[in-house]
Design a protein around this motif. Structure first.
Motif, PDB file in Angstrom:
ATOM      1  N   ALA A  42       8.500   7.971  -8.989  1.00 35.98           N
ATOM      2  CA  ALA A  42       7.902   6.764  -9.570  1.00 35.98           C
ATOM      3  C   ALA A  42       6.440   6.707  -9.167  1.00 35.98           C
ATOM      4  O   ALA A  42       6.087   6.987  -8.015  1.00 35.98           O
ATOM      5  N   LEU A  43       5.614   6.350 -10.143  1.00 35.14           N
ATOM      6  CA  LEU A  43       4.181   6.234  -9.887  1.00 35.14           C
ATOM      7  C   LEU A  43       3.712   4.852 -10.336  1.00 35.14           C
ATOM      8  O   LEU A  43       3.968   4.438 -11.472  1.00 35.14           O
ATOM      9  N   LEU A  44       3.063   4.135  -9.425  1.00 40.16           N
ATOM     10  CA  LEU A  44       2.473   2.830  -9.760  1.00 40.16           C
ATOM     11  C   LEU A  44       0.995   2.894  -9.403  1.00 40.16           C
ATOM     12  O   LEU A  44       0.654   3.220  -8.264  1.00 40.16           O
ATOM     13  N   ILE A  45       0.122   2.588 -10.357  1.00 40.92           N
ATOM     14  CA  ILE A  45      -1.322   2.547 -10.069  1.00 40.92           C
ATOM     15  C   ILE A  45      -1.884   1.240 -10.607  1.00 40.92           C
ATOM     16  O   ILE A  45      -1.559   0.840 -11.736  1.00 40.92           O
ATOM     17  N   ALA A  46      -2.723   0.581  -9.815  1.00 44.31           N
ATOM     18  CA  ALA A  46      -3.415  -0.625 -10.292  1.00 44.31           C
ATOM     19  C   ALA A  46      -4.878  -0.525  -9.896  1.00 44.31           C
ATOM     20  O   ALA A  46      -5.195  -0.128  -8.772  1.00 44.31           O
ATOM     21  N   CYS A  47      -5.764  -0.841 -10.823  1.00 41.59           N
ATOM     22  CA  CYS A  47      -7.202  -0.841 -10.542  1.00 41.59           C
ATOM     23  C   CYS A  47      -7.778  -2.180 -10.953  1.00 41.59           C
ATOM     24  O   CYS A  47      -7.461  -2.704 -12.021  1.00 41.59           O
ATOM     25  N   LEU A  64      -5.248   1.219  -6.253  1.00 42.11           N
ATOM     26  CA  LEU A  64      -4.020   1.180  -5.447  1.00 42.11           C
ATOM     27  C   LEU A  64      -3.039   2.144  -6.104  1.00 42.11           C
ATOM     28  O   LEU A  64      -2.887   2.122  -7.319  1.00 42.11           O
ATOM     29  N   ALA A  65      -2.390   2.989  -5.317  1.00 45.44           N
ATOM     30  CA  ALA A  65      -1.398   3.886  -5.905  1.00 45.44           C
ATOM     31  C   ALA A  65      -0.220   4.073  -4.963  1.00 45.44           C
ATOM     32  O   ALA A  65      -0.395   4.270  -3.759  1.00 45.44           O
ATOM     33  N   ALA A  66       0.982   3.978  -5.529  1.00 46.37           N
ATOM     34  CA  ALA A  66       2.210   4.268  -4.788  1.00 46.37           C
ATOM     35  C   ALA A  66       2.908   5.412  -5.505  1.00 46.37           C
ATOM     36  O   ALA A  66       3.068   5.373  -6.728  1.00 46.37           O
ATOM     37  N   ILE A  67       3.301   6.433  -4.753  1.00 45.73           N
ATOM     38  CA  ILE A  67       3.967   7.610  -5.314  1.00 45.73           C
ATOM     39  C   ILE A  67       5.277   7.777  -4.541  1.00 45.73           C
ATOM     40  O   ILE A  67       5.258   7.997  -3.326  1.00 45.73           O
ATOM     41  N   ALA A 107       4.247   8.033  -0.758  1.00 47.38           N
ATOM     42  CA  ALA A 107       2.811   8.153  -0.469  1.00 47.38           C
ATOM     43  C   ALA A 107       2.072   6.956  -1.044  1.00 47.38           C
ATOM     44  O   ALA A 107       2.432   6.446  -2.109  1.00 47.38           O
ATOM     45  N   PHE A 108       1.067   6.514  -0.301  1.00 42.55           N
ATOM     46  CA  PHE A 108       0.289   5.345  -0.723  1.00 42.55           C
ATOM     47  C   PHE A 108      -1.197   5.634  -0.563  1.00 42.55           C
ATOM     48  O   PHE A 108      -1.605   6.235   0.435  1.00 42.55           O
ATOM     49  N   VAL A 109      -1.977   5.179  -1.542  1.00 41.84           N
ATOM     50  CA  VAL A 109      -3.427   5.382  -1.509  1.00 41.84           C
ATOM     51  C   VAL A 109      -4.086   4.047  -1.845  1.00 41.84           C
ATOM     52  O   VAL A 109      -3.627   3.341  -2.750  1.00 41.84           O
ATOM     53  N   GLN A 110      -5.144   3.708  -1.125  1.00 45.74           N
ATOM     54  CA  GLN A 110      -5.830   2.444  -1.413  1.00 45.74           C
ATOM     55  C   GLN A 110      -7.321   2.517  -1.136  1.00 45.74           C
ATOM     56  O   GLN A 110      -7.748   2.985  -0.085  1.00 45.74           O
ATOM     57  N   VAL A 111      -8.098   2.031  -2.110  1.00 44.08           N
ATOM     58  CA  VAL A 111      -9.531   1.794  -1.915  1.00 44.08           C
ATOM     59  C   VAL A 111      -9.789   0.370  -2.393  1.00 44.08           C
ATOM     60  O   VAL A 111      -9.577   0.067  -3.562  1.00 44.08           O
ATOM     61  N   PRO A 124      12.528   7.515   1.984  1.00 38.68           N
ATOM     62  CA  PRO A 124      12.483   6.908   0.656  1.00 38.68           C
ATOM     63  C   PRO A 124      12.237   5.411   0.773  1.00 38.68           C
ATOM     64  O   PRO A 124      12.632   4.785   1.751  1.00 38.68           O
ATOM     65  N   ILE A 125      11.528   4.872  -0.201  1.00 39.96           N
ATOM     66  CA  ILE A 125      11.327   3.426  -0.293  1.00 39.96           C
ATOM     67  C   ILE A 125      12.116   2.994  -1.529  1.00 39.96           C
ATOM     68  O   ILE A 125      12.055   3.651  -2.561  1.00 39.96           O
ATOM     69  N   HIS A 126      12.860   1.916  -1.405  1.00 39.44           N
ATOM     70  CA  HIS A 126      13.720   1.535  -2.517  1.00 39.44           C
ATOM     71  C   HIS A 126      13.140   0.439  -3.378  1.00 39.44           C
ATOM     72  O   HIS A 126      13.537   0.246  -4.508  1.00 39.44           O
ATOM     73  N   GLU A 127      12.222  -0.329  -2.813  1.00 41.28           N
ATOM     74  CA  GLU A 127      11.615  -1.403  -3.594  1.00 41.28           C
ATOM     75  C   GLU A 127      10.159  -1.557  -3.182  1.00 41.28           C
ATOM     76  O   GLU A 127       9.841  -1.550  -1.986  1.00 41.28           O
ATOM     77  N   VAL A 128       9.300  -1.686  -4.178  1.00 41.57           N
ATOM     78  CA  VAL A 128       7.874  -1.768  -3.895  1.00 41.57           C
ATOM     79  C   VAL A 128       7.200  -2.670  -4.925  1.00 41.57           C
ATOM     80  O   VAL A 128       7.682  -2.801  -6.056  1.00 41.57           O
ATOM     81  N   ALA A 129       6.121  -3.279  -4.516  1.00 40.82           N
ATOM     82  CA  ALA A 129       5.300  -4.047  -5.455  1.00 40.82           C
ATOM     83  C   ALA A 129       3.842  -3.729  -5.166  1.00 40.82           C
ATOM     84  O   ALA A 129       3.468  -3.470  -4.022  1.00 40.82           O
TER      85      ALA A 129
END
Lengths: 262, 229
Positions: free
Chosen positions: A43-48, A120-123, A130-134, A183-188
């Motif tokens: 699952a990939l979540l990205i927000a800018c 913001l990105a969660a992979i 994996a998480f990335v944030q600027v 593993p992460i089962h729930e993310v926002a």
């Protein structure tokens, strides 16, 4: 706890202050389920969040989301696993995102800073996260039955309206990266427009109850993947009077769950 | 020895009832003898209108905090308060013009307020210090000016100076940081000035900017604006 395939809903809504002045929504997001031969569903979540002070930050935010996603897709196509991700590799992706923004700015005859945005990105793979944030906004994960925790606290300067954008070299040097072998089962993930609704600055904590109420409809979705109908309902919610009374900024909220029953 | 209790001001409730981000602004107002008559009356009306305009903006009403320091003599006429509880003081013109001491007082108030925000976990915006005067300082203003310009350089606050007819603009230019020179009020357009200030603070209290800074504010130096350079 019973698990199932990832269910995802995501939405951006224009802030009332932007609507008043005719400024477009400067938030952008991308949610996807990527099938990796070696790891299964990722699952990939990205927000800018495009900078309010930058002329084309709506374009920048959208481009940054897509460029970051394609970097990940290429990485997986090359047969790499999420656990092989490093800060150096992510930095390469961020540099690629900035290069894409730069190319767009040059083509438009504008400055890179006119496309400023946060990222913001969660992979999430079946075994690694994996998480990335600027910049500001945040990603939060369910840690226990009741409790949610933030991955990185929003990057604000001394003043709440200052943050970092990927278009600033010094900010890029301060990007956050975390790889967790679980593993992460729930993310926002959410942009700064709803920070004050869901984070408690005084205690540096997450408003867990809020997220506990938001996730059940996501879990209940019939099909795995990104659900358009529920995402549309999320837009309605983010545009509702209850939310707009607390924030007049653009806001983005991405919800993902692979929990069937808690 | 001071205890924690002595250091903590008893204002926790205002932050618990309203945990919104704060956007503080200190008005440093000349209340010296030369302001007597129409100028002080117009300034009083402008101040009352400032409160009501801030109240019309739902977000600004919870986030902007106004404090007032008068000089002639230096006194805190109103401590920091959000528009719903801010009581615009009635200004009386008398005395000389201790501008330096008033500015020093404003800088101290901003520093103390930030400590309070930090203590209660309240997020905040860069404070504004806004000076309005029609005269020239009668005290030693040089060290106050140096402190002020230092603070601006270190981004501890932003400073705006407005001269009303009769103001010594040469000295104001030395007090204000070179990148934001003082403005001259057109006539007695205090209401236009406070409208602008209310709009600017409202915009600021919801802004998001990068390290490059700069919340866009409407230029007050335009044919329809309230100021001239």
């Amino acid at each position: 706890m019973e698990l199932q395939g990832w269910r995802i809903a995501g939405a951006s809504a224009v802030g009332t202050s932007h609507a008043k002045t005719g400024v477009p929504c400067q938030d952008a997001f991308k949610c996807a389920l990527i099938h990796s031969e070696r790891e299964g569903e990722i699952a990939l979540l990205i927000a800018c969040d495009g900078a309010g002070t930058a002329k084309f930050s709506d374009v920048g935010a959208d481009l940054a989301c897509r460029e970051f996603a394609s970097n990940l897709e290429l990485f997986l196509c090359d047969g790499h696993r999420i656990e092989a991700l490093t800060a150096a590799k992510v930095r390469e992706w961020l540099d690629n995102v900035v290069a894409a923004l730069n190319a767009r700015a040059t083509a438009d005859g504008e400055q890179l800073r006119d496309y400023a945005c946060t990222l913001l990105a969660a992979i999430l793979s079946p075994t690694h996260s994996a998480f990335v944030q600027v910049g500001d906004g945040a990603m939060v994960v369910r840690e226990t039955h009741e409790e949610w925790c933030y991955v990185f606290w929003p990057q604000h300067g001394e003043y709440i309206n200052t943050t970092c954008f990927i278009t600033e070299p010094a900010s890029l040097d301060k990007f956050e990266f975390a790889l967790e072998a679980r593993p992460i089962h729930e993310v926002a993930a959410f942009t700064d427009g709803i920070e004050s609704l869901v984070l408690q600055y005084a205690t540096n904590t997450v408003h867990s109850r809020w997220f506990n109420q938001m996730l059940p409809p996501v879990r209940a979705l019939d099909q795995p993947g990104v659900d358009e109908a529920l995402s549309q309902k999320l837009v309605t919610y983010l545009s509702s009077a209850a939310v707009c009374a607390r924030t007049d900024d653009d806001k983005t909220l991405l919800l993902a769950s692979r929990i069937k029953t808690l | 020895m001071t205890t924690d209790l002595e250091q903590v001001p008893f204002n926790a409730t205002e932050f618990i009832e309203n945990p919104e981000n704060r956007c503080p602004c200190v008005l440093v107002l000349d209340t010296s003898g030369s302001m007597q008559g129409r100028p002080i009356a117009e300034l009083n009306e402008g101040l009352a209108q400032f409160k009501s305009e801030l109240l019309t903006d739902e977000m600004a009403a919870k986030r902007v905090e106004v404090a007032v320091v008068g000089f002639g003599p230096v006194q805190v006429l109103a401590p920091f308060a959000t528009p719903d509880v801010f009581v615009p003081p009635t200004l009386n013109a008398s005395g000389d013009t201790p501008m330096g001491a008033a500015l020093t007082q404003a800088v101290q108030m901003v520093d103390v307020r930030k400590q309070e925000y930090k203590q209660f976990g309240i997020a905040y915006y860069r404070p504004w210090i806004f000076l309005i005067t029609d005269g020239a300082p009668t005290d030693a203003w040089q060290s106050a000016a140096a402190t002020l310009q230092d603070g601006v350089r270190q981004k501890r606050f932003q400073f705006f100076a407005v001269g009303v007819q009769g103001a010594n603009m040469e000295i104001l230019k030395q007090i204000a940081p070179p990148e934001r020179p003082p403005l001259m009020l057109k006539g007695l357009q205090f209401r236009e000035l406070f409208s602008w200030l209310s709009n600017s603070l409202s915009a600021k209290s919801r802004s998001q900017v990068g390290n490059e800074e700069a919340v866009p504010v409407e230029n007050p130096v335009s044919p329809t604006g309230w100021a001239t350079v």
